[in-house]
Design a protein around this motif. Structure first.
Motif, PDB file in Angstrom:
ATOM      1  N   ASP A  32       0.844  -1.183   0.000  1.00  0.00           N
ATOM      2  CA  ASP A  32       0.000   0.000   0.000  1.00  0.00           C
ATOM      3  C   ASP A  32       0.885   1.241   0.000  1.00  0.00           C
ATOM      4  O   ASP A  32       2.055   1.191   0.392  1.00  0.00           O
ATOM      5  N   ALA A  33       0.323   2.343  -0.456  1.00  0.00           N
ATOM      6  CA  ALA A  33       0.959   3.652  -0.331  1.00  0.00           C
ATOM      7  C   ALA A  33       2.380   3.638  -0.893  1.00  0.00           C
ATOM      8  O   ALA A  33       2.590   3.302  -2.058  1.00  0.00           O
ATOM      9  N   ALA A  34       3.371   3.984  -0.074  1.00  0.00           N
ATOM     10  CA  ALA A  34       4.748   4.104  -0.552  1.00  0.00           C
ATOM     11  C   ALA A  34       5.303   2.809  -1.124  1.00  0.00           C
ATOM     12  O   ALA A  34       6.226   2.838  -1.945  1.00  0.00           O
ATOM     13  N   ALA A  35       4.761   1.675  -0.719  1.00  0.00           N
ATOM     14  CA  ALA A  35       5.259   0.395  -1.225  1.00  0.00           C
ATOM     15  C   ALA A  35       4.814   0.104  -2.641  1.00  0.00           C
ATOM     16  O   ALA A  35       5.350  -0.793  -3.289  1.00  0.00           O
ATOM     17  N   VAL A  36       3.837   0.846  -3.156  1.00  0.00           N
ATOM     18  CA  VAL A  36       3.288   0.593  -4.486  1.00  0.00           C
ATOM     19  C   VAL A  36       4.017   1.364  -5.575  1.00  0.00           C
ATOM     20  O   VAL A  36       4.246   0.854  -6.684  1.00  0.00           O
ATOM     21  N   CYS A  37       4.406   2.600  -5.278  1.00  0.00           N
ATOM     22  CA  CYS A  37       4.793   3.549  -6.327  1.00  0.00           C
ATOM     23  C   CYS A  37       5.953   3.074  -7.193  1.00  0.00           C
ATOM     24  O   CYS A  37       5.977   3.327  -8.405  1.00  0.00           O
ATOM     25  N   GLY A  38       6.918   2.374  -6.614  1.00  0.00           N
ATOM     26  CA  GLY A  38       8.092   1.975  -7.379  1.00  0.00           C
ATOM     27  C   GLY A  38       8.108   0.538  -7.843  1.00  0.00           C
ATOM     28  O   GLY A  38       9.152   0.027  -8.274  1.00  0.00           O
TER      29      GLY A  38
END
Length: 296
Positions: A140-146
């Motif tokens: 979720d959140a920061a773990a998804v973007c990259g």
């Protein structure tokens, strides 16, 4: 391909385990990796939601400077203080060794809520995926973007992963504009499934849930009141709790979205259409689960 509308009747095809007895170990162990000095409450919201969804045990791993307060705020959880950066986020590299120890035996992990650095968070999520081959994950959140940079790594484990991006996070994942994602969220969800091989929960006023097998579900919304700070953390925590109980990723995503939305509808009726708090959502979940279990 057509899609299904997510309703209580449709969920009868995905019955939840409803234990009448047994130990907390039988309902699974959940871990939330999240929070920062500036946003410590995200991990708290997710962790409480996991317990409200029926997880037997909870661990919260967060930055060391807020760990003691977190332990007092969530006395039901084991709280692990992690090394932190000067900016007040989790030091991903410094936290790896500790996390590899404390995550052993966990049935489901949530990585991302309240974490503040996208790149290191994604790298840490991949390390944990590789190290815990039998656990289910929500990113979720920061773990998804990259995640696009690790698409091959994610695809190897995609059958046990759910991602829960909002439009901004999905835009970063796919290298599109947010406007493009909001204009066609289903297309964005399908592209993410193709890229990563995971279950995708594309959050929005209407939420799409898509899996690698081609199933497409649409939840038409729990009301405008759900558009509030921390609401997504509560959703991720509900899904986490269901995964910890052994519910399959697609079923956990469907039930999580439904329970979150119905909790919003319930609070809109009792409090008002806007103004209820994300922290109040998880308290509605046990009653909704009881109601679901009572339906023939």
């Amino acid at each position: 391909m057509t899609h299904e509308i997510l309703t209580a009747d449709g969920l009868k095809a995905f019955p939840l385990p409803m234990p009448q007895e047994g130990s907390k170990d039988e309902r699974g162990s959940a871990l939330v990796l999240g929070g920062s000095v500036s946003v410590p409450g995200a991990a708290l919201l997710a962790g409480i939601a996991a317990l409200r969804a029926g997880a037997g045990k909870l661990k919260i791993a967060t930055v060391g400077s807020v760990a003691a307060g977190m332990g007092l705020a969530v006395p039901e959880a084991m709280v692990i203080g992690l090394a932190e950066t000067p900016e007040g986020g989790v030091d991903a590299e410094g936290a790896v060794e500790c996390l590899l120890k404390v995550t052993k035996g966990c049935d489901a992990l949530l990585v991302g809520p309240g974490l503040v650095e996208d790149g290191p968070t994604t790298t840490l999520a991949i390390r944990l995926l590789e190290a815990l081959p039998s656990a289910s994950f929500i990113l979720d959140a920061a773990a998804v973007c990259g995640l696009a940079s690790y698409s091959d790594d994610v695809r190897r484990h995609g059958s046990r992963v759910v991602i829960t991006p909002h439009a901004g996070e999905m835009a970063q994942l796919l290298d599109r504009s947010r406007d493009d994602v909001e204009a066609d969220p289903l297309d964005a969800a399908l592209r993410a499934v193709e890229l990563l091989g995971t279950v995708v929960v594309m959050k929005g006023a209407k939420t799409w849930i898509v899996d690698p097998e081609g199933a497409r579900w649409l939840y038409e919304g729990g009301g405008v009141g759900l558009a509030t700070s921390g609401s997504g953390d509560a959703l991720a925590g509900i899904i986490l709790g269901l995964l910890a109980r052994g519910v399959a990723p697609m079923a956990a995503a469907l039930w999580g979205v439904f329970l979150h939305g119905e909790a919003g509808k319930s609070l809109a009726a009792s409090v008002g259409p806007i103004g209820f708090l994300a922290r109040e959502l998880s308290g509605e979940v046990p009653g909704l689960l009881r109601k679901a279990a009572a339906q023939p």
